[in-house]
Structures are given as structure tokens and as C-alpha cells.
Scaffold this motif. Structure first.
Motif, PDB file in Angstrom:
ATOM      1  N   LEU A   1      40.190  32.031  45.740  1.00 17.29           N
ATOM      2  CA  LEU A   1      41.150  31.233  44.972  1.00 17.29           C
ATOM      3  C   LEU A   1      41.702  30.080  45.804  1.00 17.29           C
ATOM      4  CD1 LEU A   1      43.056  34.009  43.025  1.00 17.29           C
ATOM      5  CD2 LEU A   1      41.597  32.240  42.060  1.00 17.29           C
ATOM      6  N   LYS A   2      41.966  30.342  47.081  1.00 14.51           N
ATOM      7  CA  LYS A   2      42.479  29.303  47.975  1.00 14.51           C
ATOM      8  C   LYS A   2      41.465  28.161  48.101  1.00 14.51           C
ATOM      9  CE  LYS A   2      45.141  27.632  51.296  1.00 14.51           C
ATOM     10  NZ  LYS A   2      46.114  26.656  50.883  1.00 14.51           N
TER      11      LYS A   2
ATOM     12  N   TYR B   1      44.763  27.729  38.651  1.00 15.71           N
ATOM     13  CA  TYR B   1      44.602  28.917  39.489  1.00 15.71           C
ATOM     14  C   TYR B   1      45.830  29.212  40.353  1.00 15.71           C
ATOM     15  CZ  TYR B   1      39.689  28.353  38.286  1.00 15.71           C
ATOM     16  OH  TYR B   1      38.513  28.213  37.605  1.00 15.71           O
ATOM     17  N   ASP B   2      46.836  28.340  40.326  1.00 11.58           N
ATOM     18  CA  ASP B   2      48.005  28.498  41.190  1.00 11.58           C
ATOM     19  C   ASP B   2      48.748  29.803  40.929  1.00 11.58           C
ATOM     20  OD1 ASP B   2      47.404  26.126  42.370  1.00 11.58           O
ATOM     21  OD2 ASP B   2      49.007  24.976  41.407  1.00 11.58           O
TER      22      ASP B   2
ATOM     23  N   LYS C   1      48.584  36.644  46.380  1.00 11.33           N
ATOM     24  CA  LYS C   1      49.199  36.468  47.698  1.00 11.33           C
ATOM     25  C   LYS C   1      50.430  37.363  47.853  1.00 11.33           C
ATOM     26  CE  LYS C   1      50.488  32.742  50.813  1.00 11.33           C
ATOM     27  NZ  LYS C   1      50.694  31.302  50.938  1.00 11.33           N
TER      28      LYS C   1
ATOM     29  N   GLU D   1      47.668  32.654  39.555  1.00 13.51           N
ATOM     30  CA  GLU D   1      46.868  33.807  39.980  1.00 13.51           C
ATOM     31  C   GLU D   1      46.846  33.914  41.505  1.00 13.51           C
ATOM     32  OE1 GLU D   1      42.351  35.611  39.465  1.00 13.51           O
ATOM     33  OE2 GLU D   1      42.865  33.687  38.551  1.00 13.51           O
ATOM     34  N   TYR D   2      46.742  32.768  42.177  1.00 19.18           N
ATOM     35  CA  TYR D   2      46.740  32.761  43.640  1.00 19.18           C
ATOM     36  C   TYR D   2      48.074  33.285  44.181  1.00 19.18           C
ATOM     37  CZ  TYR D   2      46.759  30.990  48.416  1.00 19.18           C
ATOM     38  OH  TYR D   2      46.854  30.890  49.776  1.00 19.18           O
ATOM     39  N   ASP D   3      49.180  32.862  43.564  1.00 18.60           N
ATOM     40  CA  ASP D   3      50.499  33.333  44.016  1.00 18.60           C
ATOM     41  C   ASP D   3      50.660  34.837  43.815  1.00 18.60           C
ATOM     42  OD1 ASP D   3      51.224  30.812  44.829  1.00 18.60           O
ATOM     43  OD2 ASP D   3      52.263  30.315  42.944  1.00 18.60           O
TER      44      ASP D   3
ATOM     45  N   VAL E   1      41.444  26.169  44.775  1.00 20.19           N
ATOM     46  CA  VAL E   1      42.638  25.337  44.646  1.00 20.19           C
ATOM     47  C   VAL E   1      42.554  24.129  45.571  1.00 20.19           C
ATOM     48  CG1 VAL E   1      45.125  25.285  45.100  1.00 20.19           C
ATOM     49  CG2 VAL E   1      44.137  27.175  43.811  1.00 20.19           C
TER      50      VAL E   1
ATOM     51  N   GLU F   1      41.616  36.360  47.251  1.00 18.76           N
ATOM     52  CA  GLU F   1      42.606  35.371  47.678  1.00 18.76           C
ATOM     53  C   GLU F   1      41.948  34.190  48.386  1.00 18.76           C
ATOM     54  OE1 GLU F   1      46.607  35.051  50.459  1.00 18.76           O
ATOM     55  OE2 GLU F   1      45.782  37.018  49.990  1.00 18.76           O
TER      56      GLU F   1
END
Length: 179
Positions: A116-117, A92-93, A100, A95-97, A120, A113
Motif C-alpha cells: 500500500l505504501k 488507498y490512504d 499501519k 486502508e493504509y492508515d 500511495v 502495508e
């Protein structure tokens, strides 16, 4: 799927010679039909909640099943297990980036967001303490996971372990007690 309402409706219709539409509002039969309908709705709601709760473990098993297929159904060594777990934790990193980066500065985080955070962080914490996976170091378990068709009940036939980031492996039960 619950069938209490259908059975009750059939019984009431048989008793009334097929005229189920001519029930009094507060008759015993209408109360019986209402009770059966409420029970069916409650059971469907419970089944949906259970299915939603089981989804993450099924997705995890599917991920490791694909990893086994990519590895030609061979037993994993400790380094390969750690690499596969890291790959799962970091899925998921990206997609999270992107979520963000699309947010304008000074704006609060979106619901996506935040979600996802949380995912993660939870995966990283679980990886640190002991990541719950099928035992990929045993050939019989690897073969069983390869043949797995996606049902919840057949996951209990697999042996599961917790693998920490440091490399410690502890046997575990299915379903996990922390879920």
C-alpha cells in the motif's frame, strides 16, 4: 485461448484412425503433441501476464468513467479534474492508515502495508509529474468513456492526457510509454 493442442490432437487422431492413445513415447506424433501443449501453456502464461499488467489502467479508466456518470456526462473543468485526480490518488490512504495502526509498535511492516505504501507513493509521484487520465475536457471523449464497456482495445480510441498537480495538461498516447 490457444487451440494448437486441440488442432494437433485432431490431426494425429485422424492420421491414426482415432487411436491416439497408442503412441510411442518418442514418436514424431507424441513430440508434436508435446510441442503443441508447451506452446499453448506459454501463450496462456503470456496472456495472463499481459492481463495483469493492463489491470491498473483498466481500473483507472473505470474510476473516471464512474466520475463522469456522477457528473451527468458533463465536461470537467480544471478544478474538477484536479479534485477527481486527488480522490483517485487518496483512495488507498484510509486502508493504509488502518493497516499501519493495527501493527504493534516495534514490529516490521507487513507485506500488505509495504504494498500500500508503494502504491500511495507511486500515485503521489505520478500526480506531481503528470497524472495519466482520459481527456475529460472534451465532450466527445467524455461520451466515449461513458459508453466504454471495459475492454482494453477500446481504450485506444480515447484521447489521453497527462495532468500535473500544477495544472499543466499535455497530450499523451495510449498505452503510456512509462508503463
Amino acid at each position: 485461448m490457444p487451440k494448437t493442442l486441440e488442432k494437433t490432437r485432431k490431426q494425429v487422431a485422424k492420421k491414426r484412425h482415432g487411436a491416439i492413445g497408442a503412441l510411442h513415447e518418442f514418436s514424431r506424433d507424441s513430440k508434436r503433441l508435446h510441442k503443441a501443449q508447451v506452446r499453448d501453456e506459454r501463450l496462456e502464461k503470456l496472456a495472463a501476464a499481459r492481463k495483469k499488467q493492463d489491470k491498473p489502467l483498466i481500473a483507472r479508466a473505470k474510476f473516471f468513467q464512474q466520475a463522469i456518470q456522477e457528473n451527468d456526462s458533463q465536461v470537467f473543468d480544471q478544478a474538477r479534474i484536479q479534485a477527481t485526480i486527488s480522490q483517485f490518488v487518496q483512495q488507498y490512504d484510509e486502508e493504509y492508515d488502518t493497516v499501519k495502526k493495527t501493527r504493534r509498535s516495534g514490529r516490521p511492516a507487513s507485506a500488505r502495508e509495504d504494498l500500500l505504501k508503494l502504491k500511495v507513493d507511486a500515485l503521489q509521484k505520478e500526480h506531481q509529474n503528470g497524472f495519466y487520465i482520459p481527456d475529460l475536457s472534451r465532450q466527445d471523449n467524455v461520451d466515449s468513456l461513458k459508453r466504454w464497456e471495459g475492454s482494453w482495445t477500446s481504450l485506444s480510441t480515447l484521447s489521453w492526457v497527462r495532468v500535473s498537480k500544477a495544472g499543466a495538461v499535455k497530450p499523451s498516447t495510449f498505452p503510456p510509454s512509462g508503463q
